[in-house]
Design a protein around this motif. Sequence first.
Motif, PDB file in Angstrom:
ATOM      1  N   ARG A  88      35.298  37.299  29.692  1.00 40.13           N
ATOM      2  CA  ARG A  88      34.035  37.452  28.961  1.00 40.13           C
ATOM      3  C   ARG A  88      32.974  38.089  29.859  1.00 40.13           C
ATOM      4  NH1 ARG A  88      37.023  37.238  25.705  1.00 40.13           N
ATOM      5  NH2 ARG A  88      37.404  35.695  24.048  1.00 40.13           N
ATOM      6  N   LEU A  89      32.943  37.712  31.124  1.00 39.82           N
ATOM      7  CA  LEU A  89      31.990  38.325  32.056  1.00 39.82           C
ATOM      8  C   LEU A  89      32.301  39.810  32.252  1.00 39.82           C
ATOM      9  CD1 LEU A  89      31.754  35.474  34.713  1.00 39.82           C
ATOM     10  CD2 LEU A  89      29.919  36.240  33.209  1.00 39.82           C
ATOM     11  N   GLY A 147      30.973  41.667  29.445  1.00 42.73           N
ATOM     12  CA  GLY A 147      29.522  41.815  29.585  1.00 42.73           C
ATOM     13  C   GLY A 147      29.144  42.948  30.526  1.00 42.73           C
ATOM     14  N   HIS A 148      29.885  43.098  31.619  1.00 44.28           N
ATOM     15  CA  HIS A 148      29.641  44.215  32.548  1.00 44.28           C
ATOM     16  C   HIS A 148      29.863  45.552  31.845  1.00 44.28           C
ATOM     17  CE1 HIS A 148      29.008  41.995  36.284  1.00 44.28           C
ATOM     18  NE2 HIS A 148      30.029  41.226  35.970  1.00 44.28           N
ATOM     19  N   GLY A 168      33.484  46.331  35.077  1.00 44.73           N
ATOM     20  CA  GLY A 168      33.967  45.564  33.936  1.00 44.73           C
ATOM     21  C   GLY A 168      35.389  45.928  33.546  1.00 44.73           C
ATOM     22  N   CYS A 222      31.565  43.426  42.247  1.00 39.25           N
ATOM     23  CA  CYS A 222      30.368  42.668  41.856  1.00 39.25           C
ATOM     24  C   CYS A 222      29.446  42.452  43.058  1.00 39.25           C
ATOM     25  CB  CYS A 222      30.770  41.322  41.251  1.00 39.25           C
ATOM     26  SG  CYS A 222      31.459  41.440  39.585  1.00 39.25           S
ATOM     27  N   LEU A 235      19.612  41.568  34.504  1.00 41.66           N
ATOM     28  CA  LEU A 235      20.671  40.877  33.772  1.00 41.66           C
ATOM     29  C   LEU A 235      22.033  41.154  34.403  1.00 41.66           C
ATOM     30  CD1 LEU A 235      21.356  39.106  31.344  1.00 41.66           C
ATOM     31  CD2 LEU A 235      21.506  41.176  29.952  1.00 41.66           C
ATOM     32  N   GLU A 236      22.246  42.389  34.824  1.00 45.47           N
ATOM     33  CA  GLU A 236      23.487  42.740  35.523  1.00 45.47           C
ATOM     34  C   GLU A 236      23.602  41.976  36.838  1.00 45.47           C
ATOM     35  OE1 GLU A 236      26.998  44.408  36.840  1.00 45.47           O
ATOM     36  OE2 GLU A 236      26.148  44.478  34.821  1.00 45.47           O
ATOM     37  N   PHE A 241      24.710  38.521  35.961  1.00 42.90           N
ATOM     38  CA  PHE A 241      26.126  38.580  35.586  1.00 42.90           C
ATOM     39  C   PHE A 241      27.004  38.702  36.831  1.00 42.90           C
ATOM     40  CE2 PHE A 241      27.569  39.054  31.136  1.00 42.90           C
ATOM     41  CZ  PHE A 241      26.384  38.760  30.490  1.00 42.90           C
ATOM     42  N   SER A 242      26.582  39.526  37.772  1.00 43.40           N
ATOM     43  CA  SER A 242      27.382  39.742  38.984  1.00 43.40           C
ATOM     44  C   SER A 242      27.446  38.480  39.835  1.00 43.40           C
ATOM     45  CB  SER A 242      26.800  40.901  39.799  1.00 43.40           C
ATOM     46  OG  SER A 242      26.849  42.115  39.071  1.00 43.40           O
ATOM     47  N   THR A 274      29.710  36.105  38.099  1.00 40.83           N
ATOM     48  CA  THR A 274      31.092  36.581  38.202  1.00 40.83           C
ATOM     49  C   THR A 274      31.681  36.276  39.571  1.00 40.83           C
ATOM     50  OG1 THR A 274      30.647  38.358  36.619  1.00 40.83           O
ATOM     51  CG2 THR A 274      32.576  38.599  38.027  1.00 40.83           C
TER      52      THR A 274
END
Length: 219
Positions: A27-28, A31-32, A73, A95, A173-174, A177-178, A181
Amino acid sequence: MTADMDIVSEMRKSLNSAPRMVNHVKRLAEGHCLLGIIMLFLAATADYLSSRNKTIRLSGLEECCSFYFLLTGLIGLAGCTTSRRSLVAAFLLMCLHSIFIFVPGIIISSSFDIHFYQHECWGECDWHLLNIPNSSRCQILCGEGLNDNQKSQMTRLGTDMRVDAVMISLAILELLFSILTVCVTARLMILSDNRLRDKVRSEMQPLNEVEREKREDSR
């Protein structure tokens, strides 16, 4: 060769032994990919607006960073789908690159664009990029004090700050996420290592007992 194949097979099984965590990583990765596609489109839009308004910005930098997020991603999705440990490790490493290199690059570039655009900055250089003389100079002037004659000899800096503001928000946001992750992927790899180590120990235990019995008999 057979032993190496068995080890690779066991590594894949160890990754598949934590399906919930693998699903989180997948899922992550999605998102990337989504963020990379959106940011790539916005970066291209910003370059188009800059060329239409005849302003100067660091064209291409944000596109490269956005493509790297998309590639990150895709590597993560490939790692989760094939259960290849090397791809999962590459996903984690990319990441880290995003955290320390590519996200700051977008934030810094977009921040400069917003600053130059808000303060109505204009710039000029008396040299060409491929031929820089020793007595070259560049200047940047900002504010409303510039007359029309000065503006005609200079180029406007920056671009529409709304696009850059969205780029900065998506870059943050990235970044989140990173970071998430890296934490989840590292935990998955550590968990798979522990399970693989336990499995190898359990398989080696009968062999060790046989060897121990042989030594006792020989005595």
